[in-house]
Motif scaffolding. Structure first.
Motif, short mmCIF file in Angstrom:
data_model
loop_
_atom_site.label_atom_id
_atom_site.label_comp_id
_atom_site.label_asym_id
_atom_site.label_seq_id
_atom_site.Cartn_x
_atom_site.Cartn_y
_atom_site.Cartn_z
N LEU A 1 0.82 -1.20 0.00
CA LEU A 1 0.00 0.00 0.00
C LEU A 1 0.85 1.26 0.00
O LEU A 1 1.97 1.27 0.54
CB LEU A 1 -0.90 0.03 1.24
CG LEU A 1 -1.82 -1.16 1.48
CD1 LEU A 1 -2.59 -0.97 2.78
CD2 LEU A 1 -2.77 -1.37 0.32
N TYR A 2 0.30 2.32 -0.58
CA TYR A 2 0.82 3.67 -0.44
C TYR A 2 -0.18 4.45 0.39
O TYR A 2 -1.40 4.37 0.16
CB TYR A 2 0.99 4.34 -1.80
CG TYR A 2 1.23 5.83 -1.71
CD1 TYR A 2 2.46 6.33 -1.30
CD2 TYR A 2 0.21 6.73 -2.01
CE1 TYR A 2 2.68 7.70 -1.21
CE2 TYR A 2 0.42 8.10 -1.93
CZ TYR A 2 1.66 8.57 -1.53
OH TYR A 2 1.87 9.92 -1.42
N ASP B 1 3.77 10.98 3.71
CA ASP B 1 3.40 9.75 3.01
C ASP B 1 4.24 8.58 3.49
O ASP B 1 5.27 8.75 4.13
CB ASP B 1 3.49 9.93 1.49
CG ASP B 1 4.88 10.34 1.03
OD1 ASP B 1 5.79 10.45 1.87
OD2 ASP B 1 5.05 10.55 -0.18
N PHE B 2 3.80 7.37 3.15
CA PHE B 2 4.49 6.16 3.59
C PHE B 2 4.07 4.99 2.71
O PHE B 2 3.09 5.08 1.94
CB PHE B 2 4.17 5.87 5.07
CG PHE B 2 2.70 5.69 5.37
CD1 PHE B 2 2.08 4.46 5.22
CD2 PHE B 2 1.95 6.78 5.79
CE1 PHE B 2 0.74 4.30 5.49
CE2 PHE B 2 0.59 6.64 6.06
CZ PHE B 2 -0.02 5.39 5.91
N TYR B 3 4.82 3.89 2.84
CA TYR B 3 4.50 2.64 2.15
C TYR B 3 4.36 1.52 3.17
O TYR B 3 5.05 1.51 4.20
CB TYR B 3 5.60 2.27 1.14
CG TYR B 3 5.71 3.21 -0.03
CD1 TYR B 3 4.92 3.03 -1.16
CD2 TYR B 3 6.59 4.29 0.00
CE1 TYR B 3 5.02 3.89 -2.24
CE2 TYR B 3 6.69 5.15 -1.07
CZ TYR B 3 5.90 4.96 -2.19
OH TYR B 3 6.00 5.82 -3.26
N LEU B 4 3.47 0.57 2.88
CA LEU B 4 3.27 -0.59 3.74
C LEU B 4 3.45 -1.86 2.93
O LEU B 4 2.90 -1.99 1.83
CB LEU B 4 1.86 -0.58 4.35
CG LEU B 4 1.48 0.62 5.22
CD1 LEU B 4 0.02 0.48 5.68
CD2 LEU B 4 2.41 0.75 6.41
N GLU B 5 4.22 -2.80 3.45
CA GLU B 5 4.35 -4.11 2.82
C GLU B 5 3.11 -4.95 3.10
O GLU B 5 2.43 -4.76 4.11
CB GLU B 5 5.59 -4.82 3.33
CG GLU B 5 6.89 -4.12 2.99
CD GLU B 5 8.11 -4.88 3.48
OE1 GLU B 5 8.24 -6.08 3.15
OE2 GLU B 5 8.92 -4.28 4.23
N ALA B 6 2.83 -5.89 2.23
CA ALA B 6 1.70 -6.79 2.42
C ALA B 6 1.96 -7.73 3.59
O ALA B 6 3.11 -8.05 3.90
CB ALA B 6 1.43 -7.58 1.15
N THR C 1 4.03 -4.72 11.45
CA THR C 1 4.17 -3.48 12.19
C THR C 1 4.92 -2.47 11.33
O THR C 1 5.90 -2.83 10.67
CB THR C 1 4.94 -3.70 13.50
OG1 THR C 1 4.25 -4.64 14.30
CG2 THR C 1 5.11 -2.41 14.27
N PHE C 2 4.47 -1.23 11.33
CA PHE C 2 5.17 -0.17 10.62
C PHE C 2 5.35 0.99 11.58
O PHE C 2 4.37 1.50 12.15
CB PHE C 2 4.39 0.29 9.39
CG PHE C 2 4.99 1.47 8.70
CD1 PHE C 2 6.13 1.33 7.91
CD2 PHE C 2 4.44 2.75 8.83
CE1 PHE C 2 6.70 2.42 7.26
CE2 PHE C 2 5.00 3.84 8.20
CZ PHE C 2 6.13 3.67 7.41
N SER C 3 6.58 1.44 11.78
CA SER C 3 6.86 2.59 12.63
C SER C 3 7.56 3.66 11.79
O SER C 3 8.38 3.34 10.92
CB SER C 3 7.71 2.20 13.83
OG SER C 3 8.86 1.46 13.44
N CYS C 4 7.25 4.92 12.07
CA CYS C 4 7.73 6.00 11.20
C CYS C 4 7.85 7.29 12.01
O CYS C 4 6.92 7.66 12.75
CB CYS C 4 6.77 6.20 10.04
SG CYS C 4 7.25 7.44 8.82
N SER D 1 9.74 -5.57 -7.67
CA SER D 1 8.86 -4.72 -6.88
C SER D 1 8.16 -5.51 -5.78
O SER D 1 7.71 -6.65 -6.02
CB SER D 1 7.81 -4.06 -7.78
OG SER D 1 8.39 -3.10 -8.62
N PHE D 2 8.11 -4.93 -4.60
CA PHE D 2 7.42 -5.44 -3.41
C PHE D 2 8.13 -6.65 -2.78
O PHE D 2 7.64 -7.21 -1.82
CB PHE D 2 5.96 -5.83 -3.71
CG PHE D 2 5.25 -4.84 -4.59
CD1 PHE D 2 5.19 -3.51 -4.24
CD2 PHE D 2 4.65 -5.24 -5.77
CE1 PHE D 2 4.53 -2.58 -5.05
CE2 PHE D 2 4.00 -4.34 -6.59
CZ PHE D 2 3.93 -3.00 -6.24
#
Length: 681
Positions: free
Chosen positions: A138-139, A154-159, A163-166, A469-470
């Protein structure tokens, strides 16, 4: 490969590469920040606790990205145009822009908006942490307030369930945000996704930087490692504190964000969405660079976690030639300082969704001070036995016509290299397992020990591989310092620390066979092979006759015993080679050039142009006025090309030389051609 970032167009044409927070760790590794903007070579090491030397960093002190423990389940209650989503831990939000809700997951492609109660994030923060579930990459964008104004990052998320920290975009400026208002999401690949946000936390995070230099230092009794946060967290400073050199502190060149030690990757995307920029006068390619871009732009820090002996840094790189553009990718580096070495673990994910091609990748880009002017490496067939090393103390610019490109033999696992000063027998070594080539050189060599000046040395261990990609690409390497023998002993001791198996995916082998000879490699003290003049018949089925060919800097030349032919491999740019002829030969007699060649069907194209720059009579060198070309086929079969020059008015008088541009127009790094013979008739 990355090249010196402030170069003349002439050189470039040869290529086609405010808070201060101090954190003192416990135990024997110490992390520090500094606020002095004076020359790094003149700084003294920061004071630190008396500690014993660390032999191995236990898992408890190795920095890792943040991981949340959460259940992926949420409850979705649909209304007419929106849905109320709640998680058992208390998170709640309103969702709009989804197409359906199934199994309590929101299904969407574009336009999903999550709206929060600002009161839930009223406390100041500079870092947010998400726990989520998504079936697609995801974007996203997140909107909050800084000083009463609305701000969007903005950020990107892997499938996956992740956990995503920023940290926020103004993290390095010492700013704090409040009240997260909303989040917008879309898929990176235009595929429908099922999604749920399960956790959203905020916190005040330490700012790991100095007041003015944006450098964070990891330090123990032996090493001081500087990580420059506003250059994507690359290494701009490395000092061996036990070395007695008074003139030599920082071993790393930090002249601009294209130097230092950093991740860098290359691709020519098969998409209409990407338009490459220019580097000087040279049309470049998609080139995510950890430090910054050609116009001086800096990459963005995404996250940082520090322990007493290790630092984890995640960044969004710049696209080198695109100027102000941030690349759709993330780079992660974990730096761990031991008592005898520094280990770097790298991870790269491209979120562009583009189809990439196979290119030579810098693993990593590695720049040192000019003072360390001798390049050493091993390329025999008896690795880790103390066999004879190869040395070069005369290397020129790595993008120039005499570039130092050293193909490694198929059985060689001793793939380390070093830059040293031979008089002092001191330098820095780099060990990257499972690479195929070392590209090395010196730019504006003057032997200066100053790290902020333009002269520098460079090496990039290369592998021909395709970005996907990905899909994460991961590899690790070791750095150490000392005498050449000490560097070799240390790498021998830790030769099995990593296998870098990830580099075997989507790649084409760049290794030369054990029976092959590479003509741009030699042992210290031996002369560099030069092309010898030849008569009308050049038989390249014999390895020895490779001495009659002079490749340019975009070409690697070696003999392949299995094919019984000379192999020419393109390293990018304008691959070609020159054959000098005996002056007794006349172009008025020899009107045909015959070339027996084979191009593998696995090359990037199924046909090419073969260009000949014909130097005879008044034309002593390659010139567009004396040029001839013919099409050639890439089908894995040997063919005989016959170039009929009888109508070429410039082909007259004594023959001087012929330059063969075997992939004229376009080719990919790693493309090869086998040639058995070149005959004048």
């Amino acid at each position: 490969m990355k090249h010196t970032r402030r170069l003349s167009a002439l050189l470039l044409a040869t290529l086609l590469l405010t808070s201060s927070v101090a954190c003192t760790g416990k135990g024997n590794g110490t992390a520090t920040t500094e606020g002095d903007d004076t020359q790094a070579e003149a700084t003294e090491s920061s004071s630190q606790e008396e500690t014993s030397a660390m032999t191995d960093a236990p898992p408890s002190i190795k920095a890792e990205p943040t991981q949340l423990s959460f259940t992926p389940s949420v409850t979705v209650t649909e209304a007419q145009d929106s849905a109320a989503v709640t998680h058992e831990d208390g998170l709640s939000y309103t969702a709009t822009g989804y197409t359906s809700a199934r199994n309590n997951l929101l299904t969407f492609t574009k336009g999903l908006t999550l709206t929060f109660d600002p009161a839930d994030t009223a406390e100041s923060f500079n870092r947010f942490i998400m726990g989520y579930v998504s079936t697609q990459p995801l974007y996203g964008t997140i909107t909050y307030e800084i000083d009463g104004a609305s701000v969007t990052d903005d950020f990107y998320l892997e499938a996956g369930t992740n956990t995503f920290s920023c940290v926020i975009g103004q993290y390095l400026d010492g700013k704090m945000g409040i009240r997260i208002a909303s989040m917008q999401l879309e898929t990176c690949n235009d595929q429908s996704a099922d999604f749920a946000l399960c956790v959203l936390q905020t916190e005040e995070h330490p700012i790991y930087k100095s007041d003015r230099k944006n450098v964070y230092y990891l330090e123990n009794d032996r090493f001081k490692v500087g990580i420059r946060m506003n250059w994507g967290g690359g290494i701009t400073y490395l000092e061996d504190k036990q070395d007695n050199h008074t003139r030599l502190k920082n071993l790393i060149n930090e002249y601009d964000p294209g130097r230092m030690i950093q991740q860098s990757y290359y691709s020519d995307p098969k998409t209409d969405e990407y338009t490459p920029g220019y580097y000087g006068d040279t049309l470049w390619c998609y080139n995510p660079v950890q430090g910054g871009d050609v116009k001086g732009g800096h990459s963005r820090i995404i996250d940082v976690v520090v322990t007493d002996a290790s630092a984890y840094v995640k960044s969004q790189p710049c696209d080198w030639s695109a100027g102000v553009d941030i690349a759709p990718a993330y780079m992660e580096n974990t730096y761990t300082v031991y008592d005898d070495r520094v280990q770097v673990d790298n991870r790269f994910v491209d979120f562009s969704g583009w189809e990439h091609n196979i290119r030579s990748q810098e693993l990593p880009a590695f720049y040192t001070v000019s003072y360390l002017g001798t390049f050493s490496f091993y390329n025999g067939t008896k690795p880790w036995t103390g066999d004879t090393l190869s040395y070069r103390d005369d290397l020129s610019f790595w993008a120039g016509p005499e570039r130092g490109c050293f193909g490694l033999r198929e059985s060689n696992t001793e793939t380390w290299c070093a830059w040293t000063n031979t008089e002092d027998d001191f330098g820095i070594g780099l060990f990257v397992p499972n690479v195929d080539t070392h590209l090395a050189g010196r730019f504006l060599y003057d032997g200066t020990p100053v790290s902020k000046l333009n002269p520098c040395n460079y090496v990039a261990p290369l592998k021909h591989l395709k970005l996907t990609s990905f899909e994460a690409l991961e590899y690790s390497y070791l750095i150490t310092t000392g005498s050449l023998q000490g560097i070799r002993d240390l790498f021998t001791q830790h030769k099995d620390f990593a296998d870098n198996a990830d580099l075997n995916r989507n790649n084409s082998s760049g290794r030369i066979t054990d029976r092959s000879a590479t003509y741009n490699e030699y042992k210290y003290g031996e002369p560099i092979p030069q092309a010898d003049p030849i008569s009308e018949n050049l038989d390249l089925t014999k390895e020895f006759n490779g001495k009659h060919i002079s490749p340019n800097g975009s070409t690697e030349l070696f003999y392949d015993a299995e094919q019984g032919a000379m192999t020419l491999c393109t390293l990018g740019g304008d691959p070609n080679f020159t054959v000098p002829y005996s002056e007794a030969l006349s172009a008025d007699t020899y009107k045909t050039v015959k070339i027996e060649y084979m191009i593998p069907a696995t090359n990037s194209a199924d046909s090419y142009q073969f260009g000949l720059f014909l130097s005879a009579g008044d034309y002593h060198y390659a010139t567009p006025e004396a040029y001839f070309s013919v099409n050639i086929t890439a089908d894995g079969q040997f063919h005989t090309l016959e170039a009929d020059l009888s109508d070429c008015t410039f082909w007259t008088g004594d023959i001087h030389q012929i330059r063969f541009d075997f992939f004229e127009g376009a080719s990919a790094i790693g493309d090869v051609i086998y040639i058995k013979s070149i005959t004048l008739a």
